[in-house]
Design an enzyme around this catalytic site. Structure first.
Site, PDB file in Angstrom:
ATOM      1  N   HIS A 143       0.835  -1.197   0.000  1.00 10.54           N
ATOM      2  CA  HIS A 143       0.000   0.000   0.000  1.00 10.54           C
ATOM      3  C   HIS A 143       0.872   1.249   0.000  1.00 10.54           C
ATOM      4  O   HIS A 143       2.060   1.210   0.355  1.00 10.54           O
ATOM      5  CB  HIS A 143      -0.906   0.024   1.236  1.00 10.54           C
ATOM      6  CG  HIS A 143      -1.880  -1.120   1.297  1.00 10.54           C
ATOM      7  ND1 HIS A 143      -2.960  -1.223   0.454  1.00 10.54           N
ATOM      8  CD2 HIS A 143      -1.922  -2.216   2.110  1.00 10.54           C
ATOM      9  CE1 HIS A 143      -3.630  -2.327   0.734  1.00 10.54           C
ATOM     10  NE2 HIS A 143      -3.022  -2.951   1.739  1.00 10.54           N
ATOM     11  N   ASP A 146      -1.356   8.607  -1.881  1.00  8.77           N
ATOM     12  CA  ASP A 146      -1.252   9.759  -2.776  1.00  8.77           C
ATOM     13  C   ASP A 146      -2.151  10.833  -2.195  1.00  8.77           C
ATOM     14  O   ASP A 146      -3.379  10.675  -2.146  1.00  8.77           O
ATOM     15  CB  ASP A 146      -1.686   9.341  -4.184  1.00  8.77           C
ATOM     16  CG  ASP A 146      -1.934  10.533  -5.123  1.00  8.77           C
ATOM     17  OD1 ASP A 146      -1.622  11.676  -4.754  1.00  8.77           O
ATOM     18  OD2 ASP A 146      -2.471  10.300  -6.225  1.00  8.77           O
ATOM     19  N   HIS A 148      -3.672  14.472  -2.536  1.00  4.63           N
ATOM     20  CA  HIS A 148      -3.886  15.546  -3.501  1.00  4.63           C
ATOM     21  C   HIS A 148      -3.497  16.911  -2.943  1.00  4.63           C
ATOM     22  O   HIS A 148      -3.344  17.869  -3.704  1.00  4.63           O
ATOM     23  CB  HIS A 148      -5.348  15.560  -3.950  1.00  4.63           C
ATOM     24  CG  HIS A 148      -5.738  14.379  -4.780  1.00  4.63           C
ATOM     25  ND1 HIS A 148      -6.905  14.341  -5.517  1.00  4.63           N
ATOM     26  CD2 HIS A 148      -5.121  13.185  -5.009  1.00  4.63           C
ATOM     27  CE1 HIS A 148      -6.992  13.178  -6.150  1.00  4.63           C
ATOM     28  NE2 HIS A 148      -5.930  12.456  -5.844  1.00  4.63           N
ATOM     29  N   HIS A 183      -5.674   8.915  -1.289  1.00  2.00           N
ATOM     30  CA  HIS A 183      -6.054   7.536  -1.600  1.00  2.00           C
ATOM     31  C   HIS A 183      -4.810   6.695  -1.847  1.00  2.00           C
ATOM     32  O   HIS A 183      -3.714   7.214  -2.056  1.00  2.00           O
ATOM     33  CB  HIS A 183      -6.981   7.477  -2.819  1.00  2.00           C
ATOM     34  CG  HIS A 183      -6.385   8.018  -4.090  1.00  2.00           C
ATOM     35  ND1 HIS A 183      -5.654   7.243  -4.963  1.00  2.00           N
ATOM     36  CD2 HIS A 183      -6.420   9.263  -4.623  1.00  2.00           C
ATOM     37  CE1 HIS A 183      -5.274   7.980  -5.991  1.00  2.00           C
ATOM     38  NE2 HIS A 183      -5.723   9.217  -5.799  1.00  2.00           N
ATOM     39  N   CYS A 184      -5.000   5.392  -1.840  1.00  2.00           N
ATOM     40  CA  CYS A 184      -3.918   4.475  -2.164  1.00  2.00           C
ATOM     41  C   CYS A 184      -3.745   4.436  -3.677  1.00  2.00           C
ATOM     42  O   CYS A 184      -4.721   4.474  -4.422  1.00  2.00           O
ATOM     43  CB  CYS A 184      -4.231   3.076  -1.629  1.00  2.00           C
ATOM     44  SG  CYS A 184      -2.858   1.907  -1.760  1.00  2.00           S
ATOM     45  N   HIS A 194      -7.818  -0.692  -5.325  1.00  2.00           N
ATOM     46  CA  HIS A 194      -7.694  -0.273  -3.925  1.00  2.00           C
ATOM     47  C   HIS A 194      -8.675   0.858  -3.604  1.00  2.00           C
ATOM     48  O   HIS A 194      -9.274   0.881  -2.529  1.00  2.00           O
ATOM     49  CB  HIS A 194      -6.266   0.153  -3.634  1.00  2.00           C
ATOM     50  CG  HIS A 194      -5.316  -0.990  -3.487  1.00  2.00           C
ATOM     51  ND1 HIS A 194      -4.276  -0.997  -2.580  1.00  2.00           N
ATOM     52  CD2 HIS A 194      -5.237  -2.182  -4.132  1.00  2.00           C
ATOM     53  CE1 HIS A 194      -3.614  -2.133  -2.668  1.00  2.00           C
ATOM     54  NE2 HIS A 194      -4.178  -2.856  -3.618  1.00  2.00           N
ATOM     55  N   MET A 199     -10.271   2.598  -0.059  1.00  2.00           N
ATOM     56  CA  MET A 199      -9.002   3.079   0.481  1.00  2.00           C
ATOM     57  C   MET A 199      -8.763   4.535   0.078  1.00  2.00           C
ATOM     58  O   MET A 199      -7.927   4.851  -0.774  1.00  2.00           O
ATOM     59  CB  MET A 199      -7.851   2.186   0.006  1.00  2.00           C
ATOM     60  CG  MET A 199      -6.643   2.261   0.918  1.00  2.00           C
ATOM     61  SD  MET A 199      -5.444   0.969   0.549  1.00  2.00           S
ATOM     62  CE  MET A 199      -4.249   1.313   1.841  1.00  2.00           C
ATOM     63  N   HIS A 304     -26.619  17.354  -1.692  1.00  2.00           N
ATOM     64  CA  HIS A 304     -27.843  18.140  -1.541  1.00  2.00           C
ATOM     65  C   HIS A 304     -28.408  17.896  -0.146  1.00  2.00           C
ATOM     66  O   HIS A 304     -28.451  16.759   0.328  1.00  2.00           O
ATOM     67  CB  HIS A 304     -28.870  17.716  -2.600  1.00  2.00           C
ATOM     68  CG  HIS A 304     -30.233  18.323  -2.420  1.00  2.00           C
ATOM     69  ND1 HIS A 304     -30.559  19.573  -2.892  1.00  2.00           N
ATOM     70  CD2 HIS A 304     -31.358  17.833  -1.836  1.00  2.00           C
ATOM     71  CE1 HIS A 304     -31.827  19.827  -2.602  1.00  2.00           C
ATOM     72  NE2 HIS A 304     -32.334  18.794  -1.955  1.00  2.00           N
ATOM     73  N   GLU A 328     -28.746  25.024  -4.109  1.00  2.00           N
ATOM     74  CA  GLU A 328     -29.624  23.914  -3.771  1.00  2.00           C
ATOM     75  C   GLU A 328     -28.866  22.587  -3.851  1.00  2.00           C
ATOM     76  O   GLU A 328     -29.021  21.702  -3.008  1.00  2.00           O
ATOM     77  CB  GLU A 328     -30.835  23.869  -4.699  1.00  2.00           C
ATOM     78  CG  GLU A 328     -30.478  23.821  -6.180  1.00  2.00           C
ATOM     79  CD  GLU A 328     -31.687  23.699  -7.076  1.00  2.00           C
ATOM     80  OE1 GLU A 328     -32.669  23.082  -6.644  1.00  2.00           O
ATOM     81  OE2 GLU A 328     -31.633  24.222  -8.213  1.00  2.00           O
ATOM     82  N   THR A 329     -28.047  22.429  -4.879  1.00  2.00           N
ATOM     83  CA  THR A 329     -27.245  21.230  -5.102  1.00  2.00           C
ATOM     84  C   THR A 329     -25.928  21.686  -5.709  1.00  2.00           C
ATOM     85  O   THR A 329     -25.895  22.643  -6.477  1.00  2.00           O
ATOM     86  CB  THR A 329     -27.954  20.263  -6.071  1.00  2.00           C
ATOM     87  OG1 THR A 329     -29.236  19.920  -5.532  1.00  2.00           O
ATOM     88  CG2 THR A 329     -27.157  18.983  -6.285  1.00  2.00           C
ATOM     89  N   HIS A 355     -27.706  13.741  -5.013  1.00  2.00           N
ATOM     90  CA  HIS A 355     -28.971  13.967  -5.705  1.00  2.00           C
ATOM     91  C   HIS A 355     -29.028  13.331  -7.092  1.00  2.00           C
ATOM     92  O   HIS A 355     -29.788  13.785  -7.952  1.00  2.00           O
ATOM     93  CB  HIS A 355     -29.326  15.448  -5.776  1.00  2.00           C
ATOM     94  CG  HIS A 355     -30.807  15.705  -5.760  1.00  2.00           C
ATOM     95  ND1 HIS A 355     -31.642  15.351  -6.802  1.00  2.00           N
ATOM     96  CD2 HIS A 355     -31.603  16.254  -4.811  1.00  2.00           C
ATOM     97  CE1 HIS A 355     -32.874  15.688  -6.516  1.00  2.00           C
ATOM     98  NE2 HIS A 355     -32.888  16.243  -5.299  1.00  2.00           N
TER      99      HIS A 355
END
Length: 392
Positions: A143, A146, A148, A183-184, A194, A199, A304, A328-329, A355
């Site tokens: 494993h 990463d 961001h 994430h992996c 993964h 993950m 939402h 709203e969304t 939504h």
């Protein structure tokens, strides 16, 4: 069901070479990602306070350990940074295990600190994050992580690749303010597999002077929740029943075939259908402002609040940009995290959903928020109770 001891562990040195060289080994690892984040340099002639904060080296700074907590809770943190940047120490332990998604349907997951999603990490811009990744000897797979939020090729992925029985510590500077996925990403087909096993997690990098509206006025929140949306791909047998597997490697081939259809069997919040409902529901009070951090490492989503709104929304996650208002969304791109703040005006049971209502109602992407307080008839009132229709 116990994992079979004969399951081979992936050789991390071979995987690292394959990851960087672009070769494919044993059908498990493959081409490394050609990706990198480039940080621009400031051209200002005078050094601002922000510039000074950015110029500190990790060796000059106080070290603090952040106690990570299972989602939807978030770690204790200051909304406005105090003093100089800090070195924020965190630890993530990978757990390979089976979980129940819904009514006996099981899936193998690779969970950071045992939860899907992994815990939210919180720091401030210009802080350093010193992360220890532990891969226990009881695991079968290699494993890495990463992030961001990190600036540098592969987001720390090549620097953190560990086989079962190993741990690694690395450090990065949080140069950008916002919400980010981690994430992996161990290479090749193992990357989507993964991630599809849950993950992933998120990190929130707050501006040092806190959140602001479009006019630069401070935005405060009374509480915060982290919602990690995950898509699972559970295979079915010839009779249409969901299959179960004794080992994580035993599930791989069939799960990959379902993944190729791009049609998840389940789309859930925080690891299971109904995880954030009933006893697991989020809570608030009338008058409280709640910040919702929402991540999706793989697919687009549409957060939402049924009966509420996004008073302030950072749909792309960047706290440097002015928030959008009164939505709203909002759209959340796959592979990212967003933040939205809402001040609750009415008591009651609110539904927080993706939504795409097919995914919310049928596949599981729904949560509840229980809000206590006094009802305001001026905002909503039933004028006439249901009664039988009368005809003339």
């Amino acid at each position: 069901m116990e994992k079979q001891s004969s399951t081979p562990a992936v050789n991390v040195d071979q995987q690292r070479r394959s990851f960087l060289s672009g070769s494919v080994g044993l059908g498990l690892v493959g081409a490394g990602m050609a990706a990198g984040l480039v940080s621009g340099s400031a051209s200002a002639t005078t050094q601002t306070k922000s510039d000074r904060m950015a110029n500190y080296k990790a060796e000059q700074l106080e070290r603090v350990t952040q106690e990570l907590v299972p989602p939807p809770m978030v770690p204790k943190h200051d909304q406005v940074a105090k003093g100089k940047p800090k070195v924020v120490q965190v630890k993530l332990v990978v757990e390979e295990k089976q979980v129940e998604l819904e009514n006996g349907t099981k899936a193998w997951v690779c969970a950071f600190n045992g939860s899907v999603p992994g815990p939210l990490i919180v720091c401030h811009q210009h802080d350093f994050v010193e992360l220890t990744l532990v891969n226990p000897a009881s695991n079968a797979l290699a494993h890495n992580i990463d992030l961001h939020a990190a600036t540098g090729a592969l987001g720390g992925g090549e620097l953190t690749l560990v086989s079962p029985g190993q741990e690694v510590t690395f450090r990065f500077k949080a140069t950008k303010a916002g919400t980010f996925v981690y994430h992996c990403a161990p290479g090749g087909v193992m990357i989507p597999w993964h991630v599809a096993m849950g993950m992933h997690g998120a990190i929130m990098v707050l501006p040092r002077d806190g959140l602001k509206d479009a006019e630069g006025k401070p935005i405060k929140y009374d509480k915060a929740y982290y919602i990690g949306e995950a898509d699972f791909y559970v295979p079915k047998d010839a009779k249409g029943k969901y299959k179960a597997y004794d080992t994580v490697m035993g599930s791989m081939t069939d799960v990959l075939e379902v993944m190729k259809t791009l049609t998840p069997s389940h789309v859930v919040f925080n690891g299971a259908v109904g995880a954030l409902t009933g006893k697991g529901a989020m809570t608030a009070k009338v008058g409280e402002s709640v910040l919702f951090i929402h991540s999706q490492a793989n697919r687009d989503s549409r957060p939402h609040i049924i009966g509420g709104h996004g008073d302030y929304v950072w749909p792309a996650g960047s706290f440097t940009d002015a928030p959008q208002t009164n939505l709203e969304t909002w759209m959340l791109a796959g592979g990212s995290a967003c933040a939205a703040l809402y001040n609750f005006r009415q008591p009651g049971l609110y539904a927080y959903v993706n939504h795409n209502l097919i995914e919310a109602i049928i596949k599981g992407a729904a949560a509840h928020i229980k809000v206590d307080g006094e009802w305001d008839d001026n905002l909503m009132v039933q004028l006439k109770k249901p009664s039988n229709i009368t005809t003339a």
